[in-house]
Design an enzyme around this catalytic site. Structure first.
Site, PDB file in Angstrom:
ATOM      1  N   ARG A  73     -13.041  11.261   8.512  1.00 56.55           N
ATOM      2  CA  ARG A  73     -14.049  12.017   7.757  1.00 56.55           C
ATOM      3  C   ARG A  73     -15.322  11.187   7.672  1.00 56.55           C
ATOM      4  NH1 ARG A  73     -14.084   8.375   3.635  1.00 56.55           N
ATOM      5  NH2 ARG A  73     -12.058   7.568   2.997  1.00 56.55           N
ATOM      6  N   LYS A 132       0.838  -1.209   0.000  1.00 66.25           N
ATOM      7  CA  LYS A 132       0.000   0.000   0.000  1.00 66.25           C
ATOM      8  C   LYS A 132       0.865   1.248   0.000  1.00 66.25           C
ATOM      9  CE  LYS A 132      -3.202  -1.846   3.436  1.00 66.25           C
ATOM     10  NZ  LYS A 132      -3.704  -1.552   4.792  1.00 66.25           N
ATOM     11  N   VAL A 166     -18.239   7.237   2.579  1.00 63.05           N
ATOM     12  CA  VAL A 166     -19.220   7.092   1.497  1.00 63.05           C
ATOM     13  C   VAL A 166     -20.459   6.343   2.006  1.00 63.05           C
ATOM     14  CG1 VAL A 166     -19.653   6.083  -0.789  1.00 63.05           C
ATOM     15  CG2 VAL A 166     -17.405   7.051  -0.260  1.00 63.05           C
TER      16      VAL A 166
END
Lengths: 449, 70
Positions: free
Chosen positions: A298, A158, A301
């Site tokens: 945050r 990653k 979705v």
């Protein structure tokens, strides 16, 4: 409470945030690029400000332009949505330095969790379980090979500053590692995600085969309390990006849930988290155990599935926390079952993007159906941004009822023009593994093999 | 002769081959970018790149000719 909020985002999430801002009696300000001028979120805001050309770097990612938009429109607070500048600590600082309220966690908390290596080390020291992996950035391929030899294959590669699955890859041997390392490095350089001055830092982690991807929604209140609002199962993925999410997770027992929620609260407390965030974990269902993956500082979705089972408007809580007010609810009591299907502008077989003009757009409705969409008929889905067109969410008293409603809603949703993945959604809902609830992150690959 | 067409609206991110190059089946000709995704355009036959119709930074539409392989 401030009186106006600028939503620094686009599409379905800007529209969804604007809805809550207006319901709270506040003034909603949209910003948009030239490519998005006709989209519903621009029309539905009380005021809209043109940022610039379509390219994200010249519009939604341009911090100076967004701050100028705040000045020009008299905005008092900024909601960043997800993606774009939502996890950019420099943006959060710029908002605060401009004398405005940042609707999100502190820039320091964003920074500490934004680097995946740093976040893992921090969680490990707080007693949250983590997967075996590198504790320092891997500088080059020889370093990666040495790290993989120590961790043991398969490994996940990653970009430390990356997000949304971009550049992630699984390697089962040295050759695959060389490829995955190159892909991750290139993605880190191109799509960034990290703050200024962050290089393309790469990390390696032990890859758990047949794992479920389960995340816990947390909410840090103005008084410092951190709450866990249940989990979401996000194991239905293509290219390491989520397609379908549900809550509760069919693979998590009450005992494991209790441990995961407690660990997520500890993770939030460790960084003094305020606002809505998500603690992502990998769950080994056979062993009923989990490891921390990363924390998203945050709104997520897939937040609607949590809203459907808790009855709590997460955007409203974010705004209240930022204003220093208590939440609108007194207790968290999840009930029923919710599923979200991401409707992407992509072909349903290979999942390649297919933007285009929308000729037909007929939305499903009915009991338990919620649609968060960014488009209406006549709009054009452009190639400049991600392919998410809408999130089809359903609620039922139990998983069976949610599945039945989901099948009917997918069948009733008509989109013509761009490519769209509704046929994949229908196929998934009829898949024996998905219907039974006994599936893992390898499900979509197995459906397509 | 095989014509290679674009399957979607995209930006040309990278041109990997040049006119006159020999390519094998499966080789990457150009890399497109659409919706934050890199999409390699692959040669479906071996041959020589007789024509290359795109340049880096171009915006191409679905069906546009990208290259001709002979």
């Amino acid at each position: 409470m401030f009186e106006s909020i600028l939503v620094a985002n686009r599409g379905e999430i800007a529209r969804r945030i604007i809805r809550t801002v207006k319901e709270m009696g506040l003034r909603a300000i949209a910003v948009y690029s030239e490519a998005d001028a006709d989209l519903p979120f621009v029309r539905e805001a009380d005021e809209a400000y043109l940022l610039g050309p379509a390219a994200p770097a010249q519009s939604y990612l341009d911090i100076a332009k967004v701050i100028e938009a705040c000045r020009a429109t008299g905005a008092q607070a900024v909601h960043p949505g997800y993606g774009f500048l939502a996890e950019n600590p420099a943006f959060a600082r710029a908002v605060i330095d401009a004398g405005l309220t940042w609707i999100g966690p502190s820039p320091e908390a964003i920074e500490r969790m934004g680097d995946k290596i740093n976040a893992r080390n921090l969680m490990e020291s707080a007693g949250v379980p983590v997967a075996a992996g590198t504790r320092e950035p891997v500088p080059d391929l020889p370093g990666a090979l040495a790290a993989a030899a120590e961790i043991g294959y398969p490994v996940m590669v990653k970009a430390a500053g990356g997000g949304g699955g971009i550049g992630m890859g699984v390697a089962r041997n040295d050759d695959e590692l060389a490829k995955a390392f190159q892909t991750a490095t290139r993605a880190a350089e191109r799509f960034g995600g990290g703050g200024e001055g962050t290089g393309p830092a790469i990390l390696l982690e032990r890859y758990i085969e047949r794992a479920r991807h389960v995340e816990v929604q947390i909410l840090g209140l103005a008084d410092g309390t951190v709450l866990a609002l249940g989990e979401r199962d996000c194991s239905v993925q293509r290219r390491h990006q989520k397609v379908v999410e549900e809550s509760p997770s069919p693979g998590v027992t009450p005992k494991l849930r209790e441990r995961m929620l407690a660990a997520a609260v500890r993770a939030g407390e460790t960084v003094g988290f305020r606002g809505a965030g998500t603690v992502e974990c990998l769950v080994d269902t056979d062993r009923q155990d989990f490891v921390f993956l990363e924390m998203n500082t945050r709104l997520q979705v897939e937040h609607p599935v949590t809203e459907l089972v808790t009855g709590i408007d997460l955007v409203e809580q974010q705004i209240r926390v930022a204003a220093g007010e208590p939440p609108s609810f007194t207790e968290v009591r999840p009930a029923g079952h919710a599923i979200e299907l991401r409707v992407y502008a992509e072909d349903p077989k290979r999942f390649f993007p297919g933007p285009g003009k929308i000729d037909v757009w007929e939305e499903p409705s009915g009991p338990g159906v919620r649609l968060d969409s960014g488009y209406v008929a006549g709009n054009t889905v452009t190639p400049f941004y991600d392919p998410l067109m809408a999130k089809l969410c359903v609620y039922g008293a139990d998983r069976d009822e949610a599945l039945t409603r989901a099948r009917a809603a997918v069948a009733a949703f008509r989109i013509e023009g761009p490519k769209q993945n509704l046929p994949f959604c229908a196929e998934l809902l009829d898949d024996p593994a998905f219907s039974s609830g006994d599936y893992d992150t390898g499900l979509v690959a197995r459906m397509r093999s | 002769m095989a014509e290679v067409h674009a399957e979607m609206v995209a930006n040309v991110w990278k041109v990997v081959v040049a006119e006159g190059d020999s390519v094998n089946e499966g080789d990457t000709l150009v890399i497109l970018e659409s919706m934050k995704m890199e999409i390699p355009v692959i040669a479906e036959d071996s041959g020589v790149v007789a024509a290359l119709k795109v340049a880096e930074g171009d915006v191409i539409q679905e069906g546009d000719l990208i290259a001709v392989i002979e």
